[in-house]
Design a protein around this motif. Structure first.
Motif, PDB file in Angstrom:
ATOM      1  N   THR A  44       2.273   1.648  -3.503  1.00 53.05           N
ATOM      2  CA  THR A  44       1.216   2.078  -4.481  1.00 53.05           C
ATOM      3  C   THR A  44       0.963   3.516  -4.236  1.00 53.05           C
ATOM      4  N   SER A  45       0.820   3.942  -2.892  1.00 48.91           N
ATOM      5  CA  SER A  45       0.456   5.543  -2.546  1.00 48.91           C
ATOM      6  C   SER A  45       1.759   6.171  -2.854  1.00 48.91           C
TER       7      SER A  45
ATOM      8  N   ILE B  50       1.620   7.006  -6.535  1.00 52.66           N
ATOM      9  CA  ILE B  50       0.665   7.798  -7.071  1.00 52.66           C
ATOM     10  C   ILE B  50       1.284   9.360  -6.842  1.00 52.66           C
ATOM     11  N   MET B  51       2.059   9.526  -5.522  1.00 48.75           N
ATOM     12  CA  MET B  51       2.581  10.602  -5.112  1.00 48.75           C
ATOM     13  C   MET B  51       3.730  11.134  -6.198  1.00 48.75           C
TER      14      MET B  51
ATOM     15  N   LEU C 241       0.890  -1.137  -0.309  1.00 43.79           N
ATOM     16  CA  LEU C 241      -0.038  -0.129  -0.024  1.00 43.79           C
ATOM     17  C   LEU C 241       0.765   1.465   0.034  1.00 43.79           C
ATOM     18  N   LEU C 242       2.115   0.995   0.823  1.00 35.26           N
ATOM     19  CA  LEU C 242       2.740   2.425   0.870  1.00 35.26           C
ATOM     20  C   LEU C 242       3.532   2.575  -0.320  1.00 35.26           C
TER      21      LEU C 242
ATOM     22  N   LEU D 297       7.695   8.697  -0.312  1.00 36.41           N
ATOM     23  CA  LEU D 297       6.802   7.665   0.047  1.00 36.41           C
ATOM     24  C   LEU D 297       7.083   6.399  -0.625  1.00 36.41           C
TER      25      LEU D 297
END
Length: 64
Positions: A28-29, A32-33, A25-26, A42
């Motif tokens: 993937t986030s 995106i960032m 999840l980190l 991130l």
């Protein structure tokens, strides 16, 4: 010889699947960032987390 209750190997509960999911999840986030804001902090944290989870999980497998 020790008594076996099962004809197969029962493993102990492991925390690594939930840590691996959190690291994914980190990551993937972080992607995106990185795509939207050009910030790779991130993403780096997520990739390092995945690497650490992989190493720790493999360490536990070798110890079994």
């Amino acid at each position: 010889m020790a008594h076996q209750a099962h004809s197969y190997h029962m493993v102990d509960p492991s925390p690594w699947p939930i840590f691996g999911a959190t690291a994914a999840l980190l990551t993937t986030s972080g992607l995106i960032m990185w795509f939207h804001y050009n910030s790779s902090h991130l993403l780096t944290l997520g990739l390092v987390s995945i690497l650490m989870v992989m190493l720790q999980w493999w360490r536990d497998i070798v110890r079994e």
